[in-house]
Scaffold this motif. Structure first.
Motif, PDB file in Angstrom:
ATOM      1  N   THR A 135      25.959  -9.929 -27.273  1.00 20.30           N
ATOM      2  CA  THR A 135      25.316 -10.058 -25.980  1.00 20.30           C
ATOM      3  C   THR A 135      26.036  -9.413 -24.912  1.00 20.30           C
ATOM      4  O   THR A 135      27.374  -9.239 -25.158  1.00 20.30           O
ATOM      5  CB  THR A 135      25.438 -11.676 -25.406  1.00 20.30           C
ATOM      6  N   LYS A 136      25.465  -9.082 -23.606  1.00 22.69           N
ATOM      7  CA  LYS A 136      26.106  -8.297 -22.818  1.00 22.69           C
ATOM      8  C   LYS A 136      27.444  -9.130 -22.177  1.00 22.69           C
ATOM      9  O   LYS A 136      28.297  -8.597 -21.872  1.00 22.69           O
ATOM     10  CB  LYS A 136      24.954  -8.120 -21.552  1.00 22.69           C
ATOM     11  N   GLU A 137      27.081 -10.648 -22.283  1.00 22.78           N
ATOM     12  CA  GLU A 137      28.340 -11.371 -21.727  1.00 22.78           C
ATOM     13  C   GLU A 137      29.622 -11.084 -22.529  1.00 22.78           C
ATOM     14  O   GLU A 137      30.717 -11.139 -22.074  1.00 22.78           O
ATOM     15  CB  GLU A 137      27.675 -12.731 -21.499  1.00 22.78           C
ATOM     16  N   GLY A 138      29.305 -10.986 -23.890  1.00 20.14           N
ATOM     17  CA  GLY A 138      30.265 -10.709 -24.615  1.00 20.14           C
ATOM     18  C   GLY A 138      30.853  -9.286 -24.799  1.00 20.14           C
ATOM     19  O   GLY A 138      32.029  -9.072 -25.153  1.00 20.14           O
ATOM     20  N   ARG A 139      30.295  -8.087 -24.192  1.00 22.96           N
ATOM     21  CA  ARG A 139      30.780  -6.854 -24.313  1.00 22.96           C
ATOM     22  C   ARG A 139      32.003  -6.584 -23.227  1.00 22.96           C
ATOM     23  O   ARG A 139      32.454  -5.651 -23.205  1.00 22.96           O
ATOM     24  CB  ARG A 139      29.369  -6.110 -24.284  1.00 22.96           C
ATOM     25  N   HIS A 140      31.742  -7.495 -22.038  1.00 24.81           N
ATOM     26  CA  HIS A 140      32.735  -7.195 -21.057  1.00 24.81           C
ATOM     27  C   HIS A 140      33.282  -8.728 -20.466  1.00 24.81           C
ATOM     28  O   HIS A 140      32.661  -9.491 -20.404  1.00 24.81           O
ATOM     29  CB  HIS A 140      32.010  -6.439 -19.901  1.00 24.81           C
ATOM     30  N   CYS A 141      34.743  -8.280 -20.462  1.00 26.08           N
ATOM     31  CA  CYS A 141      35.385  -9.316 -19.568  1.00 26.08           C
ATOM     32  C   CYS A 141      36.364  -8.611 -18.664  1.00 26.08           C
ATOM     33  O   CYS A 141      36.625  -7.510 -18.731  1.00 26.08           O
ATOM     34  CB  CYS A 141      35.961 -10.566 -20.471  1.00 26.08           C
ATOM     35  N   GLY A 142      36.637  -9.304 -17.509  1.00 27.99           N
ATOM     36  CA  GLY A 142      37.468  -8.774 -16.446  1.00 27.99           C
ATOM     37  C   GLY A 142      37.668  -9.443 -15.350  1.00 27.99           C
ATOM     38  O   GLY A 142      37.342 -10.638 -15.093  1.00 27.99           O
ATOM     39  N   ALA A 143      38.259  -8.792 -14.274  1.00 31.69           N
ATOM     40  CA  ALA A 143      38.608  -9.436 -13.046  1.00 31.69           C
ATOM     41  C   ALA A 143      38.778  -8.220 -11.881  1.00 31.69           C
ATOM     42  O   ALA A 143      39.200  -7.228 -12.474  1.00 31.69           O
ATOM     43  CB  ALA A 143      39.727 -10.242 -12.917  1.00 31.69           C
ATOM     44  N   VAL A 144      38.559  -8.531 -10.884  1.00 28.97           N
ATOM     45  CA  VAL A 144      38.996  -7.684  -9.752  1.00 28.97           C
ATOM     46  C   VAL A 144      40.446  -8.298  -9.111  1.00 28.97           C
ATOM     47  O   VAL A 144      40.503  -9.377  -8.795  1.00 28.97           O
ATOM     48  CB  VAL A 144      37.940  -7.480  -8.460  1.00 28.97           C
ATOM     49  N   LEU A 145      41.211  -7.454  -8.918  1.00 23.08           N
ATOM     50  CA  LEU A 145      42.497  -7.750  -8.283  1.00 23.08           C
ATOM     51  C   LEU A 145      42.857  -6.982  -6.902  1.00 23.08           C
ATOM     52  O   LEU A 145      42.564  -5.772  -6.704  1.00 23.08           O
ATOM     53  CB  LEU A 145      43.606  -7.345  -9.257  1.00 23.08           C
ATOM     54  N   LYS A 146      42.959  -7.849  -6.013  1.00 24.96           N
ATOM     55  CA  LYS A 146      43.410  -7.500  -4.541  1.00 24.96           C
ATOM     56  C   LYS A 146      44.803  -7.379  -4.902  1.00 24.96           C
ATOM     57  O   LYS A 146      45.804  -8.455  -5.219  1.00 24.96           O
ATOM     58  CB  LYS A 146      42.882  -8.186  -3.581  1.00 24.96           C
ATOM     59  N   GLU A 188      48.081  -1.287   0.224  1.00 24.03           N
ATOM     60  CA  GLU A 188      47.248  -2.247  -0.695  1.00 24.03           C
ATOM     61  C   GLU A 188      46.105  -1.389  -1.467  1.00 24.03           C
ATOM     62  O   GLU A 188      46.110  -0.006  -1.281  1.00 24.03           O
ATOM     63  CB  GLU A 188      46.286  -3.209   0.421  1.00 24.03           C
ATOM     64  N   ALA A 189      45.447  -1.950  -2.612  1.00 24.23           N
ATOM     65  CA  ALA A 189      44.549  -1.450  -3.312  1.00 24.23           C
ATOM     66  C   ALA A 189      43.616  -2.490  -3.717  1.00 24.23           C
ATOM     67  O   ALA A 189      43.909  -3.698  -3.693  1.00 24.23           O
ATOM     68  CB  ALA A 189      45.172  -0.663  -4.245  1.00 24.23           C
ATOM     69  N   VAL A 190      42.639  -2.130  -4.342  1.00 19.87           N
ATOM     70  CA  VAL A 190      41.647  -3.060  -5.208  1.00 19.87           C
ATOM     71  C   VAL A 190      41.538  -2.448  -6.441  1.00 19.87           C
ATOM     72  O   VAL A 190      41.259  -1.100  -6.795  1.00 19.87           O
ATOM     73  CB  VAL A 190      40.233  -3.343  -4.517  1.00 19.87           C
ATOM     74  N   GLU A 245      45.021 -11.741  -5.077  1.00 25.40           N
ATOM     75  CA  GLU A 245      44.096 -12.548  -5.281  1.00 25.40           C
ATOM     76  C   GLU A 245      43.303 -11.986  -6.552  1.00 25.40           C
ATOM     77  O   GLU A 245      43.175 -10.648  -6.862  1.00 25.40           O
ATOM     78  CB  GLU A 245      43.016 -12.309  -4.141  1.00 25.40           C
ATOM     79  N   VAL A 246      42.504 -12.945  -7.512  1.00 26.63           N
ATOM     80  CA  VAL A 246      41.995 -12.483  -8.498  1.00 26.63           C
ATOM     81  C   VAL A 246      40.497 -13.099  -8.261  1.00 26.63           C
ATOM     82  O   VAL A 246      40.183 -14.161  -7.999  1.00 26.63           O
ATOM     83  CB  VAL A 246      42.450 -13.137  -9.799  1.00 26.63           C
TER      84      VAL A 246
END
Length: 169
Positions: free
Chosen positions: A122-133, A108-110, A164-165
């Motif tokens: 805006t800061k909200e527009g500068r980043h988008c993403g997700a964490v994946l298990k 496994e990894a994260v 999982e996302v």
């Protein structure tokens, strides 16, 4: 439990260093589940679902951090470029290194995946993403199907299944 805590520590380090978020201030957020709960300060980088992450990965748009646990229990964090195998699997062409060894050992990894837009207002527009298990794919029938559908990959790659996302926060 110790393994998840070490991945959490590496993931938190990624958020502080890789994303440069203000959520890493001295004020402590609720840490009841730091991996699955977005930051109480930012909670803004949650706009990629699995399809969005895979699309960004297929276009090499973002930065990918892979958090694993070394055999001695210490965290390991590395930056790699993933490939997309199908709608639920990603691939890494890792050389023999600690990250590859850790994934093969723990299964496994994260992963954090961050797509930046420095020109956004805006800061909200500068980043988008997700964490994946993710987990190491070991089902030979699934592996055979991925190899036959993707002639450009060899059996030397590491194939991980997204289980999982979660939001980055």
């Amino acid at each position: 439990m110790k393994r998840i805590c070490k991945c959490t520590a590496a993931l938190m380090l990624t958020a502080c260093v890789g994303l440069g978020m203000t959520g890493c201030s001295s004020k402590e957020p609720d840490k009841s589940d730091a991996v699955t709960t977005p930051s109480v300060y930012t909670n803004l980088y949650t706009n990629l679902d699995q399809a969005g992450v895979l699309e960004a990965m297929s276009q090499y748009q973002g930065l990918c951090n892979v958090a694993t646990v070394n055999a001695d229990g210490t965290p390991n964090l590395a930056i790699f470029v993933p490939g997309v195998a199908d709608e639920s699997h990603i691939i890494f062409g890792w050389a023999d290194n600690a990250t590859k060894s850790n994934v093969q050992r723990t299964k496994e990894a994260v992963i954090t995946y961050d797509v930046t837009n420095p020109a956004a207002e805006t800061k909200e527009g500068r980043h988008c993403g997700a964490v994946l298990k993710v987990v190491l794919e070991e089902d030979q029938a699934v592996l055979d199907a991925i190899y036959s559908a993707n002639e450009s990959i060899s059996d030397k790659v590491v194939i991980l299944k997204i289980v999982e996302v979660l939001p980055i926060g």
